[in-house]
Scaffold this motif. Sequence first.
Motif, PDB file in Angstrom:
ATOM      1  N   LYS A  13       0.706  -1.469   0.162  1.00  0.00           N
ATOM      2  CA  LYS A  13      -0.005   0.083   0.088  1.00  0.00           C
ATOM      3  C   LYS A  13       0.783   1.041  -0.123  1.00  0.00           C
ATOM      4  O   LYS A  13       0.672   1.948  -0.619  1.00  0.00           O
ATOM      5  CB  LYS A  13      -1.081   0.106   1.095  1.00  0.00           C
ATOM      6  N   LYS A  14       2.001   1.440   1.134  1.00  0.00           N
ATOM      7  CA  LYS A  14       2.711   2.102   0.775  1.00  0.00           C
ATOM      8  C   LYS A  14       3.717   2.397  -1.029  1.00  0.00           C
ATOM      9  O   LYS A  14       3.653   3.945  -1.383  1.00  0.00           O
ATOM     10  CB  LYS A  14       4.070   1.871   1.562  1.00  0.00           C
ATOM     11  N   ALA A  15       4.211   1.414  -0.884  1.00  0.00           N
ATOM     12  CA  ALA A  15       4.354   1.588  -2.685  1.00  0.00           C
ATOM     13  C   ALA A  15       3.318   1.857  -4.131  1.00  0.00           C
ATOM     14  O   ALA A  15       3.474   2.757  -4.456  1.00  0.00           O
ATOM     15  CB  ALA A  15       4.664  -0.284  -2.947  1.00  0.00           C
ATOM     16  N   LEU A  16       1.868   1.575  -3.463  1.00  0.00           N
ATOM     17  CA  LEU A  16       0.883   2.300  -4.178  1.00  0.00           C
ATOM     18  C   LEU A  16       0.449   3.650  -4.442  1.00  0.00           C
ATOM     19  O   LEU A  16       0.609   3.738  -5.062  1.00  0.00           O
ATOM     20  CB  LEU A  16      -0.286   1.322  -4.282  1.00  0.00           C
ATOM     21  N   GLU A 164      -0.710  -3.737 -11.033  1.00  0.00           N
ATOM     22  CA  GLU A 164       0.523  -4.472 -10.692  1.00  0.00           C
ATOM     23  C   GLU A 164       0.384  -4.861  -9.475  1.00  0.00           C
ATOM     24  O   GLU A 164       0.607  -6.096  -8.973  1.00  0.00           O
ATOM     25  CB  GLU A 164       2.020  -3.739 -11.285  1.00  0.00           C
ATOM     26  N   ILE A 165       0.723  -3.422  -9.179  1.00  0.00           N
ATOM     27  CA  ILE A 165       0.806  -3.723  -7.144  1.00  0.00           C
ATOM     28  C   ILE A 165      -1.217  -3.545  -6.356  1.00  0.00           C
ATOM     29  O   ILE A 165      -1.116  -5.221  -5.570  1.00  0.00           O
ATOM     30  CB  ILE A 165       1.338  -2.078  -6.848  1.00  0.00           C
ATOM     31  N   ARG A 166      -2.619  -2.804  -7.416  1.00  0.00           N
ATOM     32  CA  ARG A 166      -3.219  -3.812  -6.849  1.00  0.00           C
ATOM     33  C   ARG A 166      -3.672  -4.594  -7.161  1.00  0.00           C
ATOM     34  O   ARG A 166      -4.260  -5.304  -6.171  1.00  0.00           O
ATOM     35  CB  ARG A 166      -4.665  -2.065  -7.760  1.00  0.00           C
ATOM     36  N   GLU A 167      -2.691  -5.486  -8.051  1.00  0.00           N
ATOM     37  CA  GLU A 167      -3.350  -6.540  -8.341  1.00  0.00           C
ATOM     38  C   GLU A 167      -2.725  -7.926  -6.951  1.00  0.00           C
ATOM     39  O   GLU A 167      -3.217  -8.847  -6.509  1.00  0.00           O
ATOM     40  CB  GLU A 167      -2.493  -6.707  -9.986  1.00  0.00           C
ATOM     41  N   ALA A 168      -1.454  -7.217  -6.979  1.00  0.00           N
ATOM     42  CA  ALA A 168      -0.398  -8.360  -5.634  1.00  0.00           C
ATOM     43  C   ALA A 168      -1.447  -7.728  -4.527  1.00  0.00           C
ATOM     44  O   ALA A 168      -1.230  -8.360  -3.627  1.00  0.00           O
ATOM     45  CB  ALA A 168       0.753  -7.192  -5.067  1.00  0.00           C
TER      46      ALA A 168
END
Length: 205
Positions: A13-16, A164-168
């Motif tokens: 979530k931080k990466a998002l 990609e991040i949301r999928e993960a």
Amino acid sequence: MASQKERKISNLKKALDKALAIDEKKIAGQIKATGFLCKKCAQCCRAEFGDNTVMIFPSEINCICEKTGLSRDDFVIPTPSGDRDPEGNIHTFEWVLKKNGDCIFLENNQCEIYECRPYICRTYPFFLLDGKLEISECMGIGGNINDEESLILAVLLKQRYIIEIREAITLLERFNGFIPGGRGNVCVHDSEGEHWLVTNPDQAN
Ligand code: SF4
């Protein structure tokens, strides 16, 4: 105390948040400075020029199904994996496009699903890693690209990175471990949950 799964989700979530703040114009400037012009060589789709594996998200699979009338199992397989549950079923994450050596959608050097090809194909040879622009090998590098085309590519790269991040994140939220019990011998975990398939194990390991 937070579990390992909770910590991973928190980090994602931080990466998002960082991904959402990426400046497309800065990425576009880097693309313009690198230069790129697709030579329509289709080397990125073909086996003889290296790894032509195409990872594909559930939303992209659904889009291709809608546009082509194909069903998921016509064109994707589980990502190869050696992970097994106690009953010997294979567990894997996400999907890849089928290949017959070359991508199955390559016909006469042209993409049969050009309008709905996956992000990875739309943005090749560029990708974002930790928010930074990276470049794969490609004959088109150094070509003449204008400001508008650079920005279009940069916007697509940012969208791909966010997806990609949301999928993960969603995958992890739904992931309950490698638990047997589904109807099949291969379980694909993705953002939609678990997909149990009866398949040739050689396709998934
Ligand atoms: S989907 Fe289209 S662009 Fe992507 S690898 Fe296959 S043929 Fe190439």
